[in-house]
Design a protein around this motif. Structure first.
Motif, mmCIF file in Angstrom:
data_model
loop_
_atom_site.group_PDB
_atom_site.id
_atom_site.type_symbol
_atom_site.label_atom_id
_atom_site.label_comp_id
_atom_site.label_asym_id
_atom_site.label_seq_id
_atom_site.Cartn_x
_atom_site.Cartn_y
_atom_site.Cartn_z
ATOM 1 N N UNK A 1 0.775 -1.229 0.000
ATOM 2 C CA UNK A 1 0.000 0.000 0.000
ATOM 3 C C UNK A 1 0.810 1.285 0.000
ATOM 4 N N UNK A 2 2.109 1.215 0.299
ATOM 5 C CA UNK A 2 2.937 2.418 0.348
ATOM 6 C C UNK A 2 3.800 2.536 -0.902
ATOM 7 N N UNK A 3 4.417 1.426 -1.306
ATOM 8 C CA UNK A 3 5.170 1.386 -2.560
ATOM 9 C C UNK A 3 4.643 0.207 -3.384
ATOM 10 N N UNK B 1 11.574 5.691 2.354
ATOM 11 C CA UNK B 1 12.956 5.788 1.889
ATOM 12 C C UNK B 1 13.206 4.935 0.658
ATOM 13 N N UNK B 2 12.661 3.712 0.684
ATOM 14 C CA UNK B 2 12.794 2.828 -0.484
ATOM 15 C C UNK B 2 12.032 3.399 -1.676
ATOM 16 N N UNK B 3 10.826 3.908 -1.410
ATOM 17 C CA UNK B 3 10.029 4.489 -2.487
ATOM 18 C C UNK B 3 10.699 5.689 -3.122
ATOM 19 N N UNK B 4 11.355 6.503 -2.305
ATOM 20 C CA UNK B 4 12.078 7.657 -2.849
ATOM 21 C C UNK B 4 13.238 7.199 -3.733
ATOM 22 N N UNK B 5 13.898 6.121 -3.319
ATOM 23 C CA UNK B 5 15.004 5.606 -4.123
ATOM 24 C C UNK B 5 14.511 5.098 -5.480
ATOM 25 N N UNK B 6 13.306 4.517 -5.504
ATOM 26 C CA UNK B 6 12.715 4.049 -6.760
ATOM 27 C C UNK B 6 11.898 5.139 -7.457
ATOM 28 N N UNK B 7 11.716 6.281 -6.771
ATOM 29 C CA UNK B 7 10.896 7.382 -7.265
ATOM 30 C C UNK B 7 9.473 6.913 -7.568
ATOM 31 N N UNK C 1 13.772 6.806 7.214
ATOM 32 C CA UNK C 1 13.812 7.196 5.804
ATOM 33 C C UNK C 1 15.256 7.295 5.329
ATOM 34 N N UNK C 2 16.075 7.988 6.111
ATOM 35 C CA UNK C 2 17.477 8.206 5.728
ATOM 36 C C UNK C 2 18.240 6.881 5.671
ATOM 37 N N UNK D 1 17.071 3.704 5.294
ATOM 38 C CA UNK D 1 16.661 2.831 4.187
ATOM 39 C C UNK D 1 17.074 3.415 2.830
ATOM 40 N N UNK D 2 16.969 4.735 2.678
ATOM 41 C CA UNK D 2 17.379 5.367 1.412
ATOM 42 C C UNK D 2 18.878 5.189 1.187
ATOM 43 N N UNK D 3 19.664 5.346 2.249
ATOM 44 C CA UNK D 3 21.111 5.164 2.132
ATOM 45 C C UNK D 3 21.461 3.729 1.763
ATOM 46 N N UNK D 4 20.791 2.767 2.385
ATOM 47 C CA UNK D 4 21.037 1.356 2.062
ATOM 48 C C UNK D 4 20.658 1.049 0.617
ATOM 49 N N UNK D 5 19.593 1.685 0.134
ATOM 50 C CA UNK D 5 19.208 1.501 -1.268
ATOM 51 C C UNK D 5 20.288 2.036 -2.207
ATOM 52 N N UNK D 6 20.843 3.191 -1.867
ATOM 53 C CA UNK D 6 21.901 3.760 -2.701
ATOM 54 C C UNK D 6 23.123 2.848 -2.749
ATOM 55 N N UNK D 7 23.456 2.247 -1.607
ATOM 56 C CA UNK D 7 24.667 1.425 -1.537
ATOM 57 C C UNK D 7 24.476 0.077 -2.239
ATOM 58 N N UNK D 8 23.404 -0.632 -1.863
ATOM 59 C CA UNK D 8 23.294 -2.034 -2.271
ATOM 60 C C UNK D 8 22.441 -2.261 -3.519
ATOM 61 N N UNK D 9 21.532 -1.354 -3.840
ATOM 62 C CA UNK D 9 20.674 -1.564 -5.006
ATOM 63 C C UNK D 9 21.130 -0.706 -6.188
#
Length: 359
Positions: A67-69, A112-118, A307-308, A310-318
């Motif tokens: 429901x969120x992403x 945070x994950x949703x922001x990384x995927x926009x 948010x910060x 999870x977003x940082x982890x997305x930048x590093x690992x995904x």
């Protein structure tokens, strides 16, 4: 270690931390009012209630899982990142003994994950945020009105305190309403641990609710003592009737939200109800103001931190984007350094003025 096993471990460890936070929310009033005198008994009861409630939490699990992403973005690796961002924030809060909303940290991690995927379900997110604001205010208002009524009743109905039979009835009432609230805690909060697993299709709904509920209850008994003390005795002292009013208010509001699949901050709801009772009885005391101020700071900070993280982890690992991460870290350090510098200047000016050297 297989990443799927890692996702299970993180999710169930997170469920244990949720159980710790839920202990204060559900049995804090019963413990604070003296209906339950031993902390272990309070944690044991809330663990059982939360387990049963978790079995009915499918609607909120669906919201957290998709429901969120968009559900298509939640792979095993992404589920781990969501859970890591939330677990880090919640574990730190439990360690220092501050009751924290697991819904806030999980939704923050999802954002945070949703922001990384926009990609975010903005309308659903707006509904969730709106409920976060409205439900605690409603809890405060209901508890305040109930508290005013109790304040008028208790001096007149002295038999409630002097008659042993009625005292037992009130004791049973506050424990029963605490169990209702612990049921609500399991129903709403189990989704925060197992929702990402269901979204990534790593576990079925039935298995998620069963195992999530088991670890939720276990966490209540292992990690819950500090948070129980904060919510039960450090905010305000409660009579048996007041404790019943708090648990009934929090539990009923959260159950209604759960039926509609909305993850709500149970701890905020209960703490707001406790403060409403306290305000109706004697206004805001200094002790309550200090504890409330500390809790509000954590409430505001917790979703931002998740948010910060999870977003940082997305930048590093995904996304493998270390450059953007470097910029984020640099900006954060510069911001914190500037705030600290301004604080030092303010402190120095105050010291100069107090010493008689100022203008």
């Amino acid at each position: 270690m297989d990443v799927t096993i890692g996702a299970y471990i993180i999710a169930f460890f997170f469920a244990m931390n949720i159980g710790a936070s839920g202990t204060a929310a559900a049995m804090g009033p019963a413990y604070g009012s003296g209906a339950i005198k031993r902390r272990f008994v309070a944690m044991l009861l809330v663990g059982g209630g939360a387990f049963v409630g978790a079995l009915f939490g499918s609607e909120v699990v669906k919201t957290i899982g998709a429901g969120v992403i968009p559900e298509s973005f939640i792979t095993t690796e992404v589920a781990i990142i969501i859970l890591l961002g939330a677990t880090f924030t919640l574990f730190f809060a439990n360690w220092i003994g501050i009751p924290l909303s697991t819904s806030e940290v999980v939704v923050g991690s999802l954002v945070g994950v949703g922001l990384a995927f926009q990609s975010l379900h903005v309308s659903n997110l707006f509904t969730i945020f709106l409920c976060w604001l409205i439900v605690p205010v409603v809890a405060f208002g209901i508890a305040y009105m109930l508290g005013r009524g109790i304040k008028n009743i208790e001096p007149k109905w002295t038999f409630l305190h002097t008659n042993s039979t009625w005292k037992k009835v009130l004791t049973a009432l506050v424990i029963m309403t605490g169990l209702v609230e612990s049921f609500a805690a399991g129903m709403n909060n189990v989704s925060n641990a197992v929702g990402p697993l269901v979204g990534a299709s790593l576990i079925s709904m039935e298995q998620a609710l069963l195992f999530g509920g088991l670890f939720l209850g276990l966490g209540s008994m292992v990690f819950g003592s500090k948070v129980l003390e904060t919510n039960g005795k450090k905010i305000t002292r409660l009579s048996l009737l007041q404790g019943s009013a708090v648990s009934f208010t929090g539990g009923s509001l959260v159950i209604v939200a759960s039926v509609f699949g909305i993850p709500v901050p149970l701890t905020q709801v209960t703490t707001s109800a406790i403060i409403g009772i306290g305000a109706s009885n004697h206004g805001f005391q200094l002790r309550e103001q200090m504890v409330l101020k500390q809790i509000i700071h954590v409430w505001v900070l917790s979703p931002v931190v998740s948010v910060v993280v999870s977003y940082s982890l997305m930048l590093i690992f995904i996304h493998k984007d270390v450059y953007t991460l470097f910029i984020m870290i640099t900006v954060s350090i510069a911001t914190l350094g500037s705030v600290r510098f301004l604080q030092l200047i303010k402190k120095e000016r105050q010291s100069t003025h107090d010493g008689g050297s100022g203008i």
